[in-house]
Motif scaffolding. Structure first.
Motif, PDB file in Angstrom:
ATOM      1  N   GLN A 102       2.126   9.651  -6.224  1.00  0.00           N
ATOM      2  CA  GLN A 102       0.914  10.507  -5.819  1.00  0.00           C
ATOM      3  C   GLN A 102       1.203  11.381  -4.563  1.00  0.00           C
ATOM      4  O   GLN A 102       0.779  12.623  -4.588  1.00  0.00           O
ATOM      5  N   THR A 103       2.061  11.027  -3.661  1.00  0.00           N
ATOM      6  CA  THR A 103       2.503  11.733  -2.529  1.00  0.00           C
ATOM      7  C   THR A 103       3.390  12.940  -2.880  1.00  0.00           C
ATOM      8  O   THR A 103       3.067  14.142  -2.286  1.00  0.00           O
ATOM      9  N   ILE A 104       4.313  12.534  -3.599  1.00  0.00           N
ATOM     10  CA  ILE A 104       5.196  13.902  -4.062  1.00  0.00           C
ATOM     11  C   ILE A 104       4.446  14.857  -4.856  1.00  0.00           C
ATOM     12  O   ILE A 104       4.636  15.987  -4.592  1.00  0.00           O
ATOM     13  N   PHE A 105       3.599  14.400  -5.664  1.00  0.00           N
ATOM     14  CA  PHE A 105       2.481  15.417  -6.407  1.00  0.00           C
ATOM     15  C   PHE A 105       1.832  16.308  -5.619  1.00  0.00           C
ATOM     16  O   PHE A 105       1.507  17.484  -5.744  1.00  0.00           O
ATOM     17  N   LYS A 106       1.336  15.569  -4.585  1.00  0.00           N
ATOM     18  CA  LYS A 106       0.261  16.311  -3.848  1.00  0.00           C
ATOM     19  C   LYS A 106       1.093  17.213  -2.759  1.00  0.00           C
ATOM     20  O   LYS A 106       0.624  18.271  -2.414  1.00  0.00           O
ATOM     21  N   LEU A 107       2.179  16.732  -2.567  1.00  0.00           N
ATOM     22  CA  LEU A 107       2.937  17.789  -1.534  1.00  0.00           C
ATOM     23  C   LEU A 107       3.355  18.932  -2.318  1.00  0.00           C
ATOM     24  O   LEU A 107       3.370  19.959  -1.947  1.00  0.00           O
ATOM     25  N   PHE A 108       3.973  18.677  -3.559  1.00  0.00           N
ATOM     26  CA  PHE A 108       4.208  19.809  -4.534  1.00  0.00           C
ATOM     27  C   PHE A 108       3.251  20.662  -4.825  1.00  0.00           C
ATOM     28  O   PHE A 108       3.099  22.021  -4.698  1.00  0.00           O
ATOM     29  N   ARG A 109       2.011  20.078  -4.990  1.00  0.00           N
ATOM     30  CA  ARG A 109       0.957  20.919  -5.103  1.00  0.00           C
ATOM     31  C   ARG A 109       0.458  21.812  -3.937  1.00  0.00           C
ATOM     32  O   ARG A 109       0.215  23.080  -3.978  1.00  0.00           O
ATOM     33  N   THR A 110       0.280  21.132  -2.641  1.00  0.00           N
ATOM     34  CA  THR A 110       0.137  21.874  -1.402  1.00  0.00           C
ATOM     35  C   THR A 110       0.995  23.069  -1.349  1.00  0.00           C
ATOM     36  O   THR A 110       0.816  24.012  -1.129  1.00  0.00           O
ATOM     37  N   ILE A 111       2.407  22.900  -1.482  1.00  0.00           N
ATOM     38  CA  ILE A 111       3.528  23.929  -1.355  1.00  0.00           C
ATOM     39  C   ILE A 111       3.107  25.056  -2.290  1.00  0.00           C
ATOM     40  O   ILE A 111       3.277  26.288  -1.878  1.00  0.00           O
ATOM     41  N   ILE A 112       2.849  24.484  -3.523  1.00  0.00           N
ATOM     42  CA  ILE A 112       2.429  26.071  -4.280  1.00  0.00           C
ATOM     43  C   ILE A 112       1.259  26.495  -4.072  1.00  0.00           C
ATOM     44  O   ILE A 112       1.341  27.984  -4.297  1.00  0.00           O
ATOM     45  N   LEU A 113       0.304  25.943  -3.798  1.00  0.00           N
ATOM     46  CA  LEU A 113      -0.904  26.491  -3.405  1.00  0.00           C
ATOM     47  C   LEU A 113      -0.547  27.496  -1.966  1.00  0.00           C
ATOM     48  O   LEU A 113      -1.054  28.697  -2.047  1.00  0.00           O
ATOM     49  N   LYS A 165       0.701  -1.373   0.171  1.00  0.00           N
ATOM     50  CA  LYS A 165       0.015  -0.111   0.094  1.00  0.00           C
ATOM     51  C   LYS A 165       0.810   1.208   0.104  1.00  0.00           C
ATOM     52  O   LYS A 165       0.815   2.260  -0.750  1.00  0.00           O
ATOM     53  N   TYR A 166       1.888   1.445   0.952  1.00  0.00           N
ATOM     54  CA  TYR A 166       2.549   2.636   1.083  1.00  0.00           C
ATOM     55  C   TYR A 166       3.873   2.847   0.496  1.00  0.00           C
ATOM     56  O   TYR A 166       4.646   3.873   0.446  1.00  0.00           O
ATOM     57  N   LEU A 167       4.605   1.551   0.182  1.00  0.00           N
ATOM     58  CA  LEU A 167       5.824   1.609  -0.483  1.00  0.00           C
ATOM     59  C   LEU A 167       5.888   1.217  -1.993  1.00  0.00           C
ATOM     60  O   LEU A 167       7.008   0.902  -2.594  1.00  0.00           O
ATOM     61  N   SER A 168       4.714   1.497  -2.662  1.00  0.00           N
ATOM     62  CA  SER A 168       4.689   1.198  -3.986  1.00  0.00           C
ATOM     63  C   SER A 168       5.153   2.380  -4.813  1.00  0.00           C
ATOM     64  O   SER A 168       4.933   3.574  -4.406  1.00  0.00           O
TER      65      SER A 168
END
Length: 346
Positions: free
Chosen positions: A43-54, A34-37
């Motif tokens: 998806q985690t990196i994309f969401k983190l990057f999007r959150t930082i930009i916002l 579930k978590y090491l794929s």
């Protein structure tokens, strides 16, 4: 038929077998799947990057606004204290009180509100009528006329500033008023609402080209069958427009009205051009001034005059946009619906 009956049983058995195999899997294996794929990490990196930009965009947009609000409550002592940045140590409402009383805030709000309402109502109706004509009627030269409407959005208003001033300083179209004996003093329309009314009635008011384009886009999406059925029932073009088209245009017209009201409310160019002084108009275009009593207080306290005047001007801006914020809170649903139906989203 037999195969169709057996299919649910096979699926059910397969599902049960998968569930049993999953329950027998160790927790560490489940965690890795579930978590090491690679998919989860992507998806985690994309969401983190999007959150930082916002968050960065929110800071850039909201930080100046919050800083203006904070400085509006500061006293002269806070401007002299280098440790004060956002939270004032001696919070006060004196800046608001002096601006409201000495600059006659409520009188300016009333006069600007009447002017903005008049222009908004006229521009909404005129642009609806013109937009309907461009959308539903094909005539020779319609493309050229619509291109000229779009050009009004591209031409800077400063290029026609002097011409507008001269025209309304002695309003005498084609010499008609002079021929019928109207005195030159009566033909001077500056320091009155007539320049705004005339420009709005002729479709040349503030941002009218944009409103016509929005109404045209909306009417192009209206089915022609509505008009055809009205014509069959004996309605003419005028009756069809008022009885059929206008009622279904109300959401879009509300959007145009809000745009027109807001832009006229915050307009400085045309207002200061046609109103030559604050004493003759008392509108919000002349409201953003530092009262004399505050200038005297600056000199007595020894505060940096430039910094303090900037704070006062920021407070003036907050008072000017405060009514618009209240209007937006109540009308945002209609504004969003109208923009979606205009066809200019995305």
């Amino acid at each position: 038929m037999n195969s169709a009956k057996n299919t649910p049983k096979v699926l059910k058995e397969t599902k049960g077998k998968i569930q049993v195999d999953f329950d027998r899997t160790s927790k560490w294996t489940k965690f890795k799947i579930k978590y090491l794929s690679t998919r989860f990490l992507t998806q985690t990196i994309f969401k983190l990057f999007r959150t930082i930009i916002l968050l960065g965009m929110c800071y850039i947009i909201l930080n100046p606004f919050f800083s203006k609000i904070a400085t509006s409550f500061m006293s002269p002592e806070d401007f002299m204290d280098v440790t004060v940045k956002y939270i004032p140590k001696h919070a006060t409402l004196d800046t608001y009180k002096q601006l409201i009383t000495e600059n006659e805030y409520f009188r300016c709000v009333f006069n600007t509100g009447i002017l903005s309402l008049a222009c908004a109502f006229i521009q909404t109706f005129v642009c609806s009528l013109v937009g309907y004509g461009f959308a539903k009627y094909k005539f020779r030269g319609s493309g050229i006329l619509f291109a000229m409407v779009m050009i009004t959005l591209m031409v800077p208003p400063q290029t026609i500033e002097f011409s507008l001033f001269l025209m309304f300083n002695d309003f005498n179209p084609y010499g008609i008023f002079e021929m019928i004996g109207i005195a030159e003093e009566s033909r001077r329309l500056l320091d009155t609402v007539w320049p705004f009314i005339i420009l709005s009635l002729t479709g040349l008011g503030l941002k009218n080209g944009l409103y016509i384009f929005m109404m045209r886009q909306f009417y192009r999406g209206v089915p022609d069958e509505l008009e055809e059925s009205a014509y069959i029932d004996g309605s003419g073009p005028v009756k069809t427009f008022f009885k059929i088209i206008l009622p279904i245009s109300i959401p879009m017209m509300i959007t145009i009205f809000l745009f027109s009201f807001s832009w006229q409310w915050t307009d400085n160019f045309y207002t200061q051009l046609f109103y030559t002084s604050n004493t003759s108009s008392h509108v919000l275009a002349y409201f953003a001034e530092v009262p004399n009593s505050m200038l005297k207080a600056i000199e007595d306290s020894g505060v940096d005059r430039v910094l303090y005047e900037q704070s006062v001007m920021h407070t003036c801006g907050l008072l000017i946009i405060a009514p618009l914020i209240l209007i937006y809170l109540f009308c945002q649903r209609y504004l969003i619906q109208g923009i979606e139906r205009s066809g200019i989203t995305g």
